[in-house]
Write a protein that holds these residues in place. Structure first.
Motif, PDB file in Angstrom:
ATOM      1  N   ILE A 173       0.833  -1.044   0.056  1.00 55.41           N
ATOM      2  CA  ILE A 173      -0.071   0.011   0.304  1.00 55.41           C
ATOM      3  C   ILE A 173       0.651   1.134   0.031  1.00 55.41           C
ATOM      4  O   ILE A 173       0.368   2.265  -0.527  1.00 55.41           O
ATOM      5  N   MET A 174       1.995   1.280   0.684  1.00 56.42           N
ATOM      6  CA  MET A 174       2.823   2.372   0.768  1.00 56.42           C
ATOM      7  C   MET A 174       3.476   2.797  -0.296  1.00 56.42           C
ATOM      8  O   MET A 174       3.890   3.862  -0.697  1.00 56.42           O
ATOM      9  N   ILE A 175       3.510   2.008  -1.437  1.00 60.72           N
ATOM     10  CA  ILE A 175       4.108   2.077  -2.782  1.00 60.72           C
ATOM     11  C   ILE A 175       3.151   3.177  -3.458  1.00 60.72           C
ATOM     12  O   ILE A 175       3.498   4.161  -3.809  1.00 60.72           O
ATOM     13  N   HIS A 176       1.690   2.919  -3.139  1.00 61.30           N
ATOM     14  CA  HIS A 176       1.008   3.885  -3.953  1.00 61.30           C
ATOM     15  C   HIS A 176       1.004   5.497  -3.190  1.00 61.30           C
ATOM     16  O   HIS A 176       0.938   6.423  -3.947  1.00 61.30           O
ATOM     17  N   TYR A 177       1.232   5.544  -1.967  1.00 60.02           N
ATOM     18  CA  TYR A 177       1.564   6.658  -1.181  1.00 60.02           C
ATOM     19  C   TYR A 177       2.721   7.316  -1.788  1.00 60.02           C
ATOM     20  O   TYR A 177       2.535   8.672  -2.272  1.00 60.02           O
ATOM     21  N   TYR A 178       3.750   6.851  -1.993  1.00 59.23           N
ATOM     22  CA  TYR A 178       4.930   7.383  -2.432  1.00 59.23           C
ATOM     23  C   TYR A 178       4.407   7.664  -3.702  1.00 59.23           C
ATOM     24  O   TYR A 178       5.092   8.923  -4.528  1.00 59.23           O
ATOM     25  N   LYS A 179       3.882   6.983  -4.768  1.00 59.73           N
ATOM     26  CA  LYS A 179       3.911   7.195  -6.069  1.00 59.73           C
ATOM     27  C   LYS A 179       2.780   8.548  -6.137  1.00 59.73           C
ATOM     28  O   LYS A 179       3.059   9.413  -7.014  1.00 59.73           O
ATOM     29  N   ALA A 180       1.907   8.599  -5.226  1.00 63.52           N
ATOM     30  CA  ALA A 180       0.974   9.809  -5.193  1.00 63.52           C
ATOM     31  C   ALA A 180       2.041  11.075  -4.952  1.00 63.52           C
ATOM     32  O   ALA A 180       1.692  12.117  -5.763  1.00 63.52           O
TER      33      ALA A 180
END
Length: 499
Positions: free
Chosen positions: A155-162
């Motif tokens: 899930i944290m991958i999507h935070y960093y991409k955002a």
């Protein structure tokens, strides 16, 4: 005493154990034909290959983690690049992708950072259990297989991409990634029949969506996102992580409601929150400041001795009186010989991963501007999410761990029946290789906090004031150029941790 029921059957255990024994026995029997020294050599080489692989991973990653923790991202990036060929060809490649993406994010290389986060995301999406690898897991330990990230790590991958897309002024791309957080959480939980993740909805993802919508002038969708975030903070987050809705979220919810003319909602929330709606200032712009604090937990290992408590209602029960837990194995329609073999397993030692908290050096922070203090409020406790996610996973997988141990011990007994020395060596290897998978994404922050500051147009100088646990203050200058009516985003990661 708590019972944990899983899909564990004697048939599966025996099927696995004897298949694995037949495979390994072909090699071992060839060794026995020569002499016992050759046999011992092959077994020891097998054991050393497994242990050396684990040692190499920790040796190579320790350097990078030290460089990240000290804020030397340039050197960390060089170290990752130097080990790229090794990292991309082994079982730890997804950790390499995630660490590389994070390091590049901290260096401001946002497009390149997202390229590596995309690789990690694609790897996770395509990850499928490899039967040969799973067989090796059953005779060694979980580190023999490719690392499957913890659910919250993916899930944290999507935070960093955002956040990367925000830095690139690509708000649409950022919204796509923020939406994917809760979509992915639902997809993950749909895979589990029992012991679903309690971290099933992410409040800050909705909050971040609201911040992005508001920055793009879409106050209607901003209001919806803020309201969804409020509901999750007041329910899931309050219960699971002892984290209520930030004051800034309440202000933004009121502001967006007023901008779209929702007078009833404004009155309702003003009364509910006990605050007034912020007044719009057309000449000003906003700074949304996100403060990442500390570093998330690291994995260690603990083990549990489970005693065979006999048979009840067609189940073989393994448990611990000390902890008050039992784990039943369904016997099914098995032969008396198979049941006897399982009943001979008096004690099973199961190794589990556990998280070790790294308390942050700073406990709070504020932005200072023209004598006003704007407190950065915690909006995401990644440390507690990590602990909860691992606890939920262990409840799902404890049955598989027991099956793995049972299979290994049955292999040992079968080997001992054929050759006493062979059985002794298999026993030694089983004991040494019974280890938990302690890999994890160690460069994540402990928590996320944020605030919004209304600033006049032009160049502005603020001060980030960070308060240490036990006393002391650290200050950082923050310079930002503000355009009237626009929103600027800034992210700062304070890496300090306490011993």
């Amino acid at each position: 005493m708590t019972n944990y029921y899983g899909m564990i059957t004697v048939r599966n255990i025996f099927r696995t154990a004897f298949k694995l024994f037949r495979i390994q026995n072909k090699v071992l029997n060839s060794a026995i034909k020569y002499n016992s020294i050759t046999m011992k050599y092959l077994l020891m080489v097998n054991m050393l290959l497994i242990l050396t692989g684990c040692a190499t991973f920790y040796q190579r990653t320790a350097e990078v983690q030290t460089q990240i923790a000290s804020g030397d991202f340039e050197q960390a990036n060089r170290s990752l690049e130097r080990n790229r060929r090794w990292a991309e060809s082994n079982n730890h490649r997804v950790l390499f992708y995630m660490n590389r993406g994070l390091v590049l994010f901290m260096m401001g290389e946002h497009e390149e950072s997202n390229r590596y986060f995309d690789k990690a995301d694609f790897y996770i999406e395509d990850y499928r259990k490899n039967l040969a690898t799973e067989a090796l897991v059953l005779v060694s330990n979980p580190m023999a297989r490719p690392y499957p990230p913890e659910d919250f790590e993916s899930i944290m991958i999507h935070y960093y991409k955002a956040l990367n897309f925000i830095a690139l002024n690509n708000y649409e791309g950022a919204l796509v990634e923020a939406r994917r957080v809760n979509i992915r959480l639902q997809e993950i939980n749909d895979q589990y029949r029992n012991h679903k993740n309690r971290y099933a909805r992410d409040a800050f993802a909705h909050n971040l969506m609201g911040l992005i919508y508001q920055a793009s002038g879409d106050y209607n969708n901003a209001f919806i996102a803020y309201r969804n975030a409020l509901e999750i903070y007041e329910t899931d987050y309050t219960e699971l992580f002892h984290l209520g809705p930030p004051l800034q979220l309440k202000k933004d919810l009121l502001y967006s409601a007023s901008r779209i003319g929702f007078r009833n909602e404004v009155r309702y929330y003003e009364e509910k929150f006990g605050i007034k709606t912020p007044e719009p200032t057309r000449e000003n712009g906003d700074l949304v400041y996100i403060w990442m604090n500390g570093l998330g937990p690291v994995k260690s290992e603990w083990s549990l001795n489970l005693t065979n408590m006999g048979t009840r209602n067609g189940m073989m029960i393994f448990g611990s009186d000390e902890l008050g837990v039992t784990f039943p194995i369904y016997l099914g329609n098995q032969s008396s010989q198979q049941r006897a073999s399982l009943s001979n397993l008096s004690i099973i030692r199961v190794a589990f991963p556990k998280y070790v908290e790294r308390p942050p050096l700073y406990h709070e922070a504020s932005l200072l501007f023209q004598g006003e203090r704007h407190r950065l409020e915690m909006a995401q406790n990644i440390n507690r999410i990590a602990f909860q996610s691992l606890q939920d996973r262990m409840l799902r997988e404890v049955g598989n761990n027991i099956m793995r141990l049972a299979a290994k011990q049955i292999m040992e007994r079968t080997a001992r029946n054929e050759n006493r020395n062979l059985g002794a060596l298999v026993s030694i290897i089983n004991a040494i290789t019974e280890r938990a998978d302690t890999r994890n994404w160690q460069s994540l922050p402990y928590s996320l906090s944020y605030t919004r500051v209304s600033l006049p147009a032009g160049e502005n100088e603020l001060v980030l004031e960070q308060h240490r646990v036990g006393g002391g203050v650290s200050s950082e200058n923050v310079s930002v150029n503000i355009q009237p009516g626009d929103t600027s985003f800034r992210v700062f990661h304070q890496l300090g941790t306490r011993p």
